[in-house]
Design an enzyme around this catalytic site. Structure first.
Site, short mmCIF file in Angstrom:
data_model
loop_
_atom_site.label_atom_id
_atom_site.label_comp_id
_atom_site.label_asym_id
_atom_site.label_seq_id
_atom_site.Cartn_x
_atom_site.Cartn_y
_atom_site.Cartn_z
N HIS A 110 0.83 -1.22 0.00
CA HIS A 110 0.00 0.00 0.00
C HIS A 110 0.86 1.26 0.00
O HIS A 110 0.45 2.29 0.50
CB HIS A 110 -0.94 0.05 1.22
CG HIS A 110 -1.71 -1.21 1.43
ND1 HIS A 110 -2.93 -1.46 0.86
CD2 HIS A 110 -1.41 -2.34 2.15
CE1 HIS A 110 -3.36 -2.66 1.22
NE2 HIS A 110 -2.44 -3.22 1.99
N SER A 168 17.20 21.54 -15.78
CA SER A 168 16.34 22.66 -16.11
C SER A 168 17.16 23.92 -15.96
O SER A 168 17.92 24.06 -15.00
CB SER A 168 15.14 22.68 -15.16
OG SER A 168 14.56 23.96 -15.14
N LYS A 201 17.19 20.72 -10.34
CA LYS A 201 16.50 19.55 -10.92
C LYS A 201 17.42 18.58 -11.63
O LYS A 201 18.36 18.96 -12.30
CB LYS A 201 15.44 20.02 -11.92
CG LYS A 201 14.11 20.30 -11.27
CD LYS A 201 13.17 20.78 -12.32
CE LYS A 201 11.74 20.60 -11.93
NZ LYS A 201 11.35 19.21 -11.82
N GLU A 218 10.52 8.27 -17.38
CA GLU A 218 9.17 8.78 -17.67
C GLU A 218 8.76 8.43 -19.11
O GLU A 218 7.61 8.09 -19.37
CB GLU A 218 9.14 10.30 -17.48
CG GLU A 218 9.27 10.71 -16.03
CD GLU A 218 9.50 12.21 -15.87
OE1 GLU A 218 8.97 13.01 -16.66
OE2 GLU A 218 10.23 12.58 -14.95
#
Ligand code: ARG
Length: 373
Positions: free
Chosen positions: A158, A279, A285, A292
């Site tokens: 969970h 970035s 970042k 992704e």
């Protein structure tokens, strides 16, 4: 001068160019040019052996096809939409190469068994490539797992801390998933390695062909048992796409965890710069773009599967032109899964594991129900 098509015997009007464009598949089925030439070579060798064609004619056709194969390898072949698909384009080029004797190549054959043969050859060739990259990924996983047998981390259910586990043990769970993928693609060979040649349009041919021979020449296990099934079956493509979808689902789950674990909050792992982007406006970042992207590409492979399932679902036996839509999805899936698996292998190999941070996350959290709020 309008091009005379192989099927235009009873037709008086030549087609409208917009309509022809819509009906053409050469834009994508040229991917199977090599398979089409090999399928034809096997067919003509069989026609020669069975004396359906004279040795002289057959040898001319064989030499012409070999010449086309050589041109394809060296300079590429000039395909045209007017010739509709890869089969008619190759036949037109063969005619340019050796003259009208080229027409005899199609004796005892239809484009229906021809296209099915090409597709079987194509998938047959991709399967070992997919299995190979998967095995490479498994090697990277087991190597990382060996380095991390004693790396302790929280195991989750969970998405809540459940029990402490070894990070090596965790990685080996993915190894097992990819092992099942390998086994599924291995099984995929069984239904792919069957030769449709000889089924012709749907009911076979009265020429005394030798289907076993063309099947052997192409390296297939056997010819199809039923001629209608031979030209109407795309299960082997659907099996590939199902296997590819399950594989992408596995990759996507792994990506999901990599993405979380690279975040500041988890900070369990750090990806190599090679697989990350930054970035300009937010210099802190380091984005896990490749993970992704693989997660994103999962959607398109599911789309490839759903597309073909839907195309096939209402089709009466045997061949229907709808089936021309069977190709782009499989080409797309092959071009998506192979690089995705390779990128994942590279990401696993080069990532840095923050062992102390993983272990620290297990402190004081398994027996006591306290949290900082
Ligand atoms: N381009 C066609 C396809 O991909 C080849 C088979 C055409 N057969 C026919 N009967 N129209 O399916």
């Amino acid at each position: 001068m309008p091009i005379k098509r192989m099927w235009s015997g009873r037709f008086e009007k030549t087609g409208d160019s917009f309509v022809n464009q819509f009906g053409a598949s050469i834009g994508f089925d040229q991917e199977m040019a090599k398979e089409d030439i090999y399928g034809s070579l096997a067919h003509v060798k069989m026609l020669k052996a069975t004396k359906i064609l004279s040795a002289k004619d057959a040898d001319q056709i064989i030499a012409g096809l070999e010449q086309l194969d050589h041109r394809l390898e060296t300079e590429g072949l000039p395909f045209s939409v007017e010739n509709e698909d890869i089969h008619m384009n190759i036949e037109a080029l063969l005619t340019e190469e050796i003259g009208p004797v080229a027409g005899k190549l199609h004796t005892g054959r239809s484009r229906n068994d021809q296209v099915a043969t090409d597709l079987h050859l194509y998938v047959n060739e991709q399967l070992p490539k997919v299995i190979e990259v998967l095995k490479q990924l498994q090697i990277e996983l087991v190597t990382k797992a060996e380095e991390n047998v004693e790396t302790i981390m929280p195991g989750y259910t969970h998405m809540q801390h459940a029990q402490p586990i070894s990070y090596g043990h965790y990685l080996m769970a993915y190894f097992q998933m990819f092992q099942r993928d390998v086994e599924r693609f291995e099984f995929n060979k069984k239904h792919t390695s069957i030769s449709p040649l000889g089924a012709a349009a749907l009911a076979g041919t009265t020429f005394p062909i030798d289907r076993q021979m063309s099947s052997n020449l192409l390296g297939f296990n056997k010819p199809y048992d039923n001629s209608l099934d031979a030209v109407a079956d795309r299960d082997f493509v659907l099996e590939f796409l199902s296997n590819a979808s399950i594989l992408m689902m596995h990759l996507s789950r792994l990506c999901e965890e990599i993405i979380y674990w690279c975040s500041y909050e988890f900070n369990y792992i750090e990806l190599s710069d090679k697989y990350s982007t930054g970035s300009s406006i937010m210099p802190q970042k380091k984005n896990p773009d490749m993970a992704e992207l693989i997660r994103g590409k999962t959607g398109r492979v599911y789309g490839d599967l759903l597309g073909l399932l839907t195309t096939m679902k209402g089709l009466p036996l045997a061949y229907n032109k709808d089936m021309q839509e069977d190709k782009e999805g499989i080409f797309d899936a092959v071009k998506t899964i192979i690089p995705s698996v390779k990128i994942m292998a590279g990401m696993i190999k080069t990532m840095h594991v923050h062992k102390a941070r993983m272990e620290h996350a297990t402190h004081n959290d398994f027996f006591e129900c306290h949290r900082v709020s």
